[in-house]
Write a protein that holds these residues in place. Structure first.
Motif, PDB file in Angstrom:
ATOM      1  N   ALA A 172       0.846  -1.198   0.000  1.00  0.00           N
ATOM      2  CA  ALA A 172       0.000   0.000   0.000  1.00  0.00           C
ATOM      3  C   ALA A 172       0.879   1.244   0.000  1.00  0.00           C
ATOM      4  CB  ALA A 172      -0.913   0.005   1.223  1.00  0.00           C
ATOM      5  N   PRO A 173       0.526   2.272  -0.785  1.00  0.00           N
ATOM      6  CA  PRO A 173       1.304   3.518  -0.752  1.00  0.00           C
ATOM      7  C   PRO A 173       1.229   4.161   0.627  1.00  0.00           C
ATOM      8  CG  PRO A 173      -0.154   3.454  -2.668  1.00  0.00           C
ATOM      9  CD  PRO A 173      -0.568   2.330  -1.763  1.00  0.00           C
ATOM     10  N   PRO A 174       2.276   4.877   1.033  1.00  0.00           N
ATOM     11  CA  PRO A 174       2.231   5.610   2.299  1.00  0.00           C
ATOM     12  C   PRO A 174       1.121   6.648   2.291  1.00  0.00           C
ATOM     13  CG  PRO A 174       4.478   5.475   1.463  1.00  0.00           C
ATOM     14  CD  PRO A 174       3.579   4.999   0.371  1.00  0.00           C
ATOM     15  N   GLU A 175       0.732   7.060   3.465  1.00  0.00           N
ATOM     16  CA  GLU A 175      -0.314   8.071   3.596  1.00  0.00           C
ATOM     17  C   GLU A 175       0.158   9.407   3.017  1.00  0.00           C
ATOM     18  OE1 GLU A 175      -2.814  10.370   7.156  1.00  0.00           O
ATOM     19  OE2 GLU A 175      -1.583   8.607   7.592  1.00  0.00           O
ATOM     20  N   ILE A 176      -0.727  10.081   2.291  1.00  0.00           N
ATOM     21  CA  ILE A 176      -0.443  11.411   1.766  1.00  0.00           C
ATOM     22  C   ILE A 176      -0.908  12.443   2.789  1.00  0.00           C
ATOM     23  CG2 ILE A 176      -0.939  13.092  -0.059  1.00  0.00           C
ATOM     24  CD1 ILE A 176      -1.258  10.744  -1.986  1.00  0.00           C
ATOM     25  N   ILE A 177       0.037  13.208   3.322  1.00  0.00           N
ATOM     26  CA  ILE A 177      -0.300  14.215   4.328  1.00  0.00           C
ATOM     27  C   ILE A 177      -0.975  15.419   3.694  1.00  0.00           C
ATOM     28  CG2 ILE A 177       0.621  15.713   6.139  1.00  0.00           C
ATOM     29  CD1 ILE A 177       0.824  12.713   6.736  1.00  0.00           C
ATOM     30  N   ASP A 178      -0.469  15.848   2.532  1.00  0.00           N
ATOM     31  CA  ASP A 178      -1.048  16.995   1.843  1.00  0.00           C
ATOM     32  C   ASP A 178      -0.556  17.002   0.403  1.00  0.00           C
ATOM     33  OD1 ASP A 178      -2.574  19.237   1.432  1.00  0.00           O
ATOM     34  OD2 ASP A 178      -1.432  20.548   2.755  1.00  0.00           O
ATOM     35  N   VAL A 179      -1.251  17.780  -0.446  1.00  0.00           N
ATOM     36  CA  VAL A 179      -0.882  17.929  -1.847  1.00  0.00           C
ATOM     37  C   VAL A 179      -0.740  19.409  -2.165  1.00  0.00           C
ATOM     38  CG1 VAL A 179      -1.524  17.499  -4.251  1.00  0.00           C
ATOM     39  CG2 VAL A 179      -2.100  15.802  -2.483  1.00  0.00           C
ATOM     40  N   GLU A 180       0.461  19.801  -2.617  1.00  0.00           N
ATOM     41  CA  GLU A 180       0.678  21.142  -3.144  1.00  0.00           C
ATOM     42  C   GLU A 180       0.489  21.098  -4.659  1.00  0.00           C
ATOM     43  OE1 GLU A 180       1.141  23.716  -1.321  1.00  0.00           O
ATOM     44  OE2 GLU A 180       1.912  22.980   0.603  1.00  0.00           O
ATOM     45  N   HIS A 181       0.424  22.285  -5.287  1.00  0.00           N
ATOM     46  CA  HIS A 181       0.123  22.325  -6.714  1.00  0.00           C
ATOM     47  C   HIS A 181       1.120  23.194  -7.457  1.00  0.00           C
ATOM     48  CE1 HIS A 181      -3.762  20.239  -6.347  1.00  0.00           C
ATOM     49  NE2 HIS A 181      -3.838  20.849  -5.182  1.00  0.00           N
ATOM     50  N   GLY A 182       1.741  22.616  -8.500  1.00  0.00           N
ATOM     51  CA  GLY A 182       2.653  23.340  -9.354  1.00  0.00           C
ATOM     52  C   GLY A 182       4.096  23.259  -8.894  1.00  0.00           C
ATOM     53  N   LEU A 183       5.036  23.262  -9.865  1.00  0.00           N
ATOM     54  CA  LEU A 183       6.452  23.214  -9.527  1.00  0.00           C
ATOM     55  C   LEU A 183       6.853  24.343  -8.590  1.00  0.00           C
ATOM     56  CD1 LEU A 183       8.146  22.338 -12.953  1.00  0.00           C
ATOM     57  CD2 LEU A 183       8.179  20.942 -10.882  1.00  0.00           C
TER      58      LEU A 183
ATOM     59  N   LYS B 194       3.688  11.365   3.383  1.00  0.00           N
ATOM     60  CA  LYS B 194       4.374  12.075   2.313  1.00  0.00           C
ATOM     61  C   LYS B 194       3.641  13.364   1.942  1.00  0.00           C
ATOM     62  CE  LYS B 194       7.192  10.574  -0.389  1.00  0.00           C
ATOM     63  NZ  LYS B 194       8.645  10.637  -0.605  1.00  0.00           N
ATOM     64  N   LEU B 195       4.437  14.335   1.534  1.00  0.00           N
ATOM     65  CA  LEU B 195       3.926  15.549   0.910  1.00  0.00           C
ATOM     66  C   LEU B 195       4.140  15.401  -0.587  1.00  0.00           C
ATOM     67  CD1 LEU B 195       2.733  18.392   1.229  1.00  0.00           C
ATOM     68  CD2 LEU B 195       5.077  19.247   1.453  1.00  0.00           C
ATOM     69  N   VAL B 196       3.079  15.646  -1.359  1.00  0.00           N
ATOM     70  CA  VAL B 196       3.104  15.428  -2.807  1.00  0.00           C
ATOM     71  C   VAL B 196       2.818  16.754  -3.506  1.00  0.00           C
ATOM     72  CG1 VAL B 196       1.911  14.278  -4.721  1.00  0.00           C
ATOM     73  CG2 VAL B 196       2.435  13.014  -2.627  1.00  0.00           C
ATOM     74  N   VAL B 197       3.439  16.948  -4.671  1.00  0.00           N
ATOM     75  CA  VAL B 197       3.176  18.121  -5.506  1.00  0.00           C
ATOM     76  C   VAL B 197       2.545  17.655  -6.807  1.00  0.00           C
ATOM     77  CG1 VAL B 197       4.198  20.050  -6.766  1.00  0.00           C
ATOM     78  CG2 VAL B 197       5.045  19.458  -4.497  1.00  0.00           C
ATOM     79  N   ARG B 198       1.358  18.148  -7.077  1.00  0.00           N
ATOM     80  CA  ARG B 198       0.671  17.841  -8.349  1.00  0.00           C
ATOM     81  C   ARG B 198       1.148  18.836  -9.402  1.00  0.00           C
ATOM     82  NH1 ARG B 198      -2.584  13.742 -10.766  1.00  0.00           N
ATOM     83  NH2 ARG B 198      -3.141  14.653 -12.762  1.00  0.00           N
ATOM     84  N   VAL B 199       1.649  18.319 -10.529  1.00  0.00           N
ATOM     85  CA  VAL B 199       2.205  19.190 -11.565  1.00  0.00           C
ATOM     86  C   VAL B 199       1.261  19.314 -12.746  1.00  0.00           C
ATOM     87  CG1 VAL B 199       4.135  19.482 -13.181  1.00  0.00           C
ATOM     88  CG2 VAL B 199       4.548  18.661 -10.856  1.00  0.00           C
ATOM     89  N   ALA B 200       0.639  18.204 -13.183  1.00  0.00           N
ATOM     90  CA  ALA B 200      -0.238  18.239 -14.336  1.00  0.00           C
ATOM     91  C   ALA B 200      -1.458  17.351 -14.092  1.00  0.00           C
ATOM     92  CB  ALA B 200       0.515  17.759 -15.571  1.00  0.00           C
TER      93      ALA B 200
END
Length: 447
Positions: A411-422, A441-447
């Protein structure tokens, strides 16, 4: 090693229409050809550049899109990026930066846009996870809109895994699999035909293994000392992403696990989590008490320990391992428990001995004790570069991860939050510096 990647390819025969007869192309064939054709790729892109240590990354436009060069390379369009501690520690402490300006980033999920050679299992439009452990090749760094990756470092994602989820687990999976499989000798062949890395790495010509990891790969642990189902493994810093994947893989292999964590922050989550629930959960607040709890519960049965924090906590964990009479220095202060040692590389592994007596094995992901390994113990560092330098290893790991994800066994680790854009990556790294991202994990959505 070229023969390792020789695969059967099916040649399509095209018929040319003539004046006498025109051959209609079936709709299914048209769809297949469209799915496998390259996607439009621009000449330039937007990237994040680091121009000097202790400075923020700079958003830079009109930067050239990296070019595919080798027969196993693919071009991937970035959709989501997973942020890792190394991405802020490297510029802050000025290490692991081979050149300036520099592009950072170690893992992303995206879409294959350039079809690789016919021998590759990948095709255009595949949804993939890219794991970039080769930090010296800026084409493979993930803080950019287009990334070059080896096909043997690229994982096809099943429909059940979103790009954000896919971007969380790559580096942690590689570190966990190599720590368990190479440093501890765990055999994963009973888990969806996973790799026996201990055996696989010994089939590779020694000169093909980098000199700085050759000792760990070939002599780090003797065959009779390999970890097997039922053995205990203690992980200090059990709330990290690397610990998350280590616990999951260890449990799949039948190991019994101990997590040493801040129970006030992470105890309830770990105790109730199906994938990462451990056999024993120990509070790290008082290091000496944590060691005493492990010793009293395991009664000399703990031979394997993995530390995810740094030199001080690795020194502490060493005291919990058996043989119980290991000569170790006094425990570090509790305040050092949450801080990784980032200003020095891990100590090299100890020279193996010929004794048939089972040893204690300590693996440091970010550091090892300052002193040499005491009698009865061996120190290990994870040979990460095996993943991108030895195609057999990379290919075995990514195809196994594809099966694990497809079957829902990892299972993927828990996503704490998602930021947007480089442009939001600097903000995300600041949040990590401040300790706001913990247990996921903190993730950044790019597209």
């Amino acid at each position: 090693m070229t023969s390792f990647f020789r695969r059967i390819s099916f040649q399509k025969t095209k018929k040319t229409p003539t004046a006498a007869a025109a051959v209609a192309v079936p709709e299914e064939q048209e769809e297949e050809e469209e799915e496998e054709s390259p996607l439009p790729t621009p000449q330039t892109q937007t990237v994040l550049l680091l121009h000097a240590a202790r400075q923020p990354y700079q958003l830079t436009e009109n930067y050239p899109v990296p070019q595919v060069q080798g027969e196993h390379e693919v071009l991937v369009r970035t959709q989501a990026i997973g942020l890792n501690p190394i991405d802020w520690k490297a510029p802050d402490f000025n290490f692991a930066i081979p050149e300036l300006p520099y592009i950072s980033g170690r893992e992303l999920a995206g879409e294959v846009v350039q079809k690789p050679n016919e021998k590759s299992r990948l095709k255009a439009r595949d949804r993939v996870l890219v794991i970039s452990t080769d930090y010296r090749d800026l084409r493979k760094a993930t803080y950019q809109e287009y990334v070059v990756a080896f096909d043997y470092n690229t994982v096809r994602l099943p429909p059940s895994i979103s790009p954000e989820e896919g971007s969380t687990l790559g580096v942690a999976f590689v570190a966990a699999a190599l720590a368990l499989g190479v440093c501890m000798g765990v055999d994963f062949s009973s888990v969806l035909d996973g790799p026996d890395l201990f055996t696989l790495v010994r089939k590779i010509a020694p000169e093909l293994l980098a000199e700085d990891v050759r000792g760990e790969c070939l002599d780090g642990i003797a065959g009779h000392e390999r970890a097997v189902a039922g053995d205990w493994l203690a992980i200090w810093g059990g709330s990290s992403t690397s610990a998350n994947l280590t616990i999951q893989l260890a449990k799949l292999a039948g190991l019994k696990t101990i997590a040493v964590v801040d129970k006030a922050k992470h105890g309830l989550r770990l105790a109730n989590h199906t994938s990462i629930r451990t056999d024993l959960l120990v509070d790290s607040h008082d290091p000496q008490r944590a060691v005493d709890i492990i010793r009293s519960n395991l009664k000399g049965k703990l031979r394997f320990g993995i530390d995810t924090r740094g030199r001080d906590t690795a020194t502490t964990l060493l005291q919990a391992l058996s043989p119980s009479n290991l000569a170790t220095p006094s425990l570090p202060s509790a305040a050092a428990d949450e801080t990784a040692d980032v200003d020095a590389p891990p100590s090299p592994p100890a020279t193996p001995h010929d004794s048939t007596q089972l040893s204690a094995h300590l693996i440091g992901l970010t550091g090892l004790p300052k002193q040499s390994a005491p009698e009865g113990a061996l120190f290990h560092t994870v040979p990460i570069k095996l993943f991108h330098e030895v195609p057999e290893i990379g290919d075995a790991l990514v195809q196994w991860l594809e099966r694990l994800l497809a079957q829902g066994l990892v299972a993927p680790p828990e996503i704490i939050d998602v930021e947007h854009g480089l442009g939001s990556i600097n903000k995300g790294l600041d949040r990590m510096r401040k300790g706001e991202i913990s247990g996921g994990k903190l993730v950044v959505r790019v597209a």
